[in-house]
Design an enzyme around this catalytic site. Structure first.
Site, short mmCIF file in Angstrom:
data_model
loop_
_atom_site.label_atom_id
_atom_site.label_comp_id
_atom_site.label_asym_id
_atom_site.label_seq_id
_atom_site.Cartn_x
_atom_site.Cartn_y
_atom_site.Cartn_z
N CYS A 82 -24.35 -1.15 118.68
CA CYS A 82 -25.39 -1.67 119.71
C CYS A 82 -24.75 -3.27 119.44
O CYS A 82 -23.80 -3.59 118.58
CB CYS A 82 -26.53 -2.14 118.42
SG CYS A 82 -27.83 -2.99 118.94
N CYS A 196 -25.29 -4.20 126.34
CA CYS A 196 -26.03 -3.63 125.67
C CYS A 196 -26.01 -2.64 125.95
O CYS A 196 -25.59 -1.93 126.83
CB CYS A 196 -27.54 -4.00 125.75
SG CYS A 196 -28.73 -3.00 125.16
#
Ligand code: DGL
Length: 274
Positions: A82, A196
């Site tokens: 992440c 992302c």
């Protein structure tokens, strides 16, 4: 069989942690490069989405959840799958965990090497785009190329929807594509950084609906290489085949959507850790 880790004879494993399905884009690449490594998944669905939350709220939450999930699985390596969490909490995670922590770094450096036009789009959550870590990364590694920041929080939701089986249309992606191509300098973008881990799951659609062809880069391959580096460093010997994956979530997966999204790894679901 001894595995060099000094404890038990379980197969070496890595835990990939994210707020949601972003862990999948990283896991696919790790599985491709290191098929015999056992993978576990830690999903902080109880605090999803990360990208719009404050640094003060996120930092302790990430440390608490990732540490609890590491303890529950006994994994040898933590992969923070992440960008939002990595750009915020890597130092704190490394402080509290005895195991190595591999973080995702937006692929600014490879993008700067590959761009020919000298204009790069950095597509990420609002959190990652605005982070000091990201600004410093650009200053250090963009080689003076122009970087257009494109916050795209809606792509997080769309990636989750795709993994639930929904079809993603040109209309869904239009607002983000406009932010990339119809902005000052957008006509010269030739390389986009998917910063992302949810976004590579939409690469096919982004590519198909973009007004012209560009490169879409992500950090999955670099993460998998780093995991292999740590396996060598720790002298962890892999068995012939990976053992069963475990899927941990921080809140109950009441409608079964998380299990569905991760089905390609056939993980055994576990009770929430908190
Ligand atoms: N997958 C995460 C990332 O790489 C964030 C998604 C979210 O906003 O929760 O940034």
């Amino acid at each position: 069989m001894p595995n060099g880790s000094g404890h038990s004879n379980k197969a070496p494993s890595a835990l990939i942690f994210d707020s949601g399905v972003g862990a999948i884009s990283i896991a696919r690449e790790v599985r491709r490069q290191i098929p015999a490594l056992t993978l576990h998944f830690g999903v902080d669905n109880g605090f999803y989405p990360y990208g719009t939350k404050s640094e003060e709220a996120l930092r302790p939450r990430i440390v608490e959840q990732a540490s609890a999930m590491m303890a529950a699985t006994g994994a040898d390596i933590l992969v923070v799958g992440c960008n939002t969490a990595s750009t915020l909490a890597l130092p704190q995670l490394r402080e509290v965990l005895p195991q190595p922590v591999v973080g995702v770094v937006p692929a600014i450096k490879p993008a700067a090497q590959e761009t020919e036009s000298g204009v790069i789009a950095l597509i990420a959550t609002e959190g990652t785009v605005n982070r000091r870590y990201t600004r410093e990364l650009i200053e250090q590694f963009a080689n003076g190329h122009r970087v257009i920041n494109v916050p795209a929080p809606e792509l997080v939701r769309l990636a989750e929807a795709k993994l639930r089986g929904e079809r993603i249309t040109a209309t869904d992606l239009d607002p983000v594509l406009r932010r990339i191509f119809h902005t000052a300098g957008g006509d010269r973008v030739d390389t986009a950084v998917l910063a992302c881990t949810h976004f590579p799951l939409l690469r096919e659609e982004l590519d198909r609906f973009a007004p012209r062809q560009i490169r879409w880069l992500d950090s999955g391959p670099a993460i998998a290489r780093r995991v292999q580096w740590w396996l060598d460093e720790l002298h962890l010997v892999l068995p012939e085949r990976a053992e069963a994956s475990q899927l941990l979530s921080s809140a109950a997966d009441s409608d079964g959507q998380i299990a569905l999204a991760f089905a390609e790894f056939s993980p055994a679901p576990r009770l929430p850790v908190s």
